[in-house]
Design a protein around this motif. Structure first.
Motif, short mmCIF file in Angstrom:
data_model
loop_
_atom_site.label_atom_id
_atom_site.label_comp_id
_atom_site.label_asym_id
_atom_site.label_seq_id
_atom_site.Cartn_x
_atom_site.Cartn_y
_atom_site.Cartn_z
N HIS A 55 52.35 -40.55 1.71
CA HIS A 55 52.21 -42.00 1.64
C HIS A 55 53.50 -42.57 1.08
N LEU A 56 54.20 -43.28 1.93
CA LEU A 56 55.49 -43.85 1.60
C LEU A 56 55.35 -45.36 1.58
N TYR A 57 55.51 -45.93 0.42
CA TYR A 57 55.34 -47.36 0.25
C TYR A 57 56.70 -48.05 0.31
N GLU A 58 56.72 -49.23 0.92
CA GLU A 58 57.98 -49.95 1.12
C GLU A 58 58.67 -50.30 -0.20
N ARG A 59 57.89 -50.75 -1.17
CA ARG A 59 58.48 -51.20 -2.43
C ARG A 59 57.77 -50.58 -3.62
N GLY A 60 58.52 -50.44 -4.68
CA GLY A 60 57.93 -49.94 -5.93
C GLY A 60 58.94 -49.18 -6.75
N ARG A 61 58.96 -49.48 -8.00
CA ARG A 61 59.89 -48.80 -8.90
C ARG A 61 59.49 -47.34 -9.08
N HIS A 62 60.38 -46.58 -9.60
CA HIS A 62 60.13 -45.17 -9.88
C HIS A 62 59.18 -45.04 -11.07
N GLY A 63 58.26 -44.11 -10.97
CA GLY A 63 57.40 -43.80 -12.10
C GLY A 63 56.31 -44.82 -12.38
N VAL A 64 55.58 -45.24 -11.38
CA VAL A 64 54.54 -46.26 -11.59
C VAL A 64 53.23 -45.67 -12.10
N GLY A 65 53.14 -44.37 -12.23
CA GLY A 65 51.90 -43.77 -12.69
C GLY A 65 50.78 -44.04 -11.70
N LEU A 66 49.63 -44.44 -12.20
CA LEU A 66 48.49 -44.74 -11.33
C LEU A 66 48.62 -46.13 -10.68
N ALA A 67 49.61 -46.88 -11.07
CA ALA A 67 49.91 -48.20 -10.50
C ALA A 67 48.74 -49.17 -10.62
N ILE A 68 47.99 -49.06 -11.68
CA ILE A 68 46.81 -49.91 -11.88
C ILE A 68 47.16 -51.40 -11.82
N ASP A 69 48.33 -51.75 -12.34
CA ASP A 69 48.73 -53.15 -12.39
C ASP A 69 49.60 -53.58 -11.21
N ILE A 70 49.72 -52.72 -10.18
CA ILE A 70 50.54 -53.03 -9.01
C ILE A 70 49.66 -52.87 -7.77
N PRO A 71 48.99 -53.93 -7.36
CA PRO A 71 47.99 -53.83 -6.28
C PRO A 71 48.49 -53.15 -5.01
N GLU A 72 49.72 -53.42 -4.62
CA GLU A 72 50.22 -52.83 -3.38
C GLU A 72 50.44 -51.32 -3.47
N LEU A 73 50.50 -50.78 -4.68
CA LEU A 73 50.67 -49.33 -4.85
C LEU A 73 49.41 -48.66 -5.39
N ALA A 74 48.49 -49.44 -5.89
CA ALA A 74 47.31 -48.89 -6.56
C ALA A 74 46.38 -48.12 -5.63
N THR A 75 46.66 -48.13 -4.36
CA THR A 75 45.83 -47.38 -3.40
C THR A 75 46.11 -45.89 -3.40
N TRP A 76 47.27 -45.48 -3.92
CA TRP A 76 47.62 -44.07 -3.78
C TRP A 76 46.63 -43.12 -4.46
N PRO A 77 46.09 -43.41 -5.65
CA PRO A 77 45.13 -42.47 -6.23
C PRO A 77 43.88 -42.27 -5.36
N THR A 78 43.41 -43.36 -4.75
CA THR A 78 42.24 -43.24 -3.86
C THR A 78 42.60 -42.41 -2.63
N LEU A 79 43.78 -42.63 -2.09
CA LEU A 79 44.21 -41.85 -0.93
C LEU A 79 44.34 -40.37 -1.29
N CYS A 80 44.80 -40.10 -2.49
CA CYS A 80 44.90 -38.71 -2.95
C CYS A 80 43.50 -38.11 -3.11
N ALA A 81 42.58 -38.87 -3.68
CA ALA A 81 41.20 -38.39 -3.84
C ALA A 81 40.57 -38.11 -2.47
N ASN A 82 40.83 -38.99 -1.50
CA ASN A 82 40.33 -38.76 -0.14
C ASN A 82 40.89 -37.47 0.44
#
Length: 140
Positions: A104-131
């Motif tokens: 999953h390659l996202y267009e924008r986002g700083r390095h090291g966002v963790g779970l990205a809880i506060d960044i809606p456009e990146l916050a999907t990655w943990p769910t995608l990983c769980a899937n």
């Protein structure tokens, strides 16, 4: 980044008895070679940067085999710390060896966002990983 490098190194060069069953790589440093190297990692890990032996030895994309475990990757295209080419090199190596992976390659986002809880456009990655973990049979 550094954790991703350690994980990809374990996935590619560790003996079978210690090799992980799967890889989850976030912003991974994959290559220490130019032009996509993370120079900080190279400077810290390679005793003599003029000696290509260590650069090759510690570039995980050069050591992917059919025994490399299935891998989930997350990276942002504009990552200013670790170039996106690191993830792309690893994906290409996995594909060449027939190793299952999901990236999953996202267009924008700083390095090291963790779970990205506060960044809606990146916050999907943990769910995608769980899937992906569910697809692989690791979680229900």
């Amino acid at each position: 980044s550094a954790g991703g490098h350690l994980a990809s190194t374990l996935c590619t060069i560790a003996d079978a008895d210690v090799r992980p069953a799967l890889g989850i790589l976030l912003y991974p440093v994959i290559t220490l070679g130019d032009p996509s190297a993370h120079t900080g990692s190279r400077n810290n890990l390679v005793p003599d940067p003029a000696d290509p032996t260590w650069i090759d030895k510690l570039s995980s994309n050069l050591h992917v085999t059919k025994q490399t475990p299935p891998t989930f990757l997350f990276h942002t295209v504009d990552d200013a710390a670790v170039p996106i080419e690191n993830a792309l090199l690893y994906c290409a190596a996995l594909r060449q060896q027939g190793v299952p992976f999901e990236a999953h390659l996202y267009e924008r986002g700083r390095h090291g966002v963790g779970l990205a809880i506060d960044i809606p456009e990146l916050a999907t990655w943990p769910t995608l990983c769980a899937n992906w973990l569910r697809l692989r049979g690791w979680v229900e």
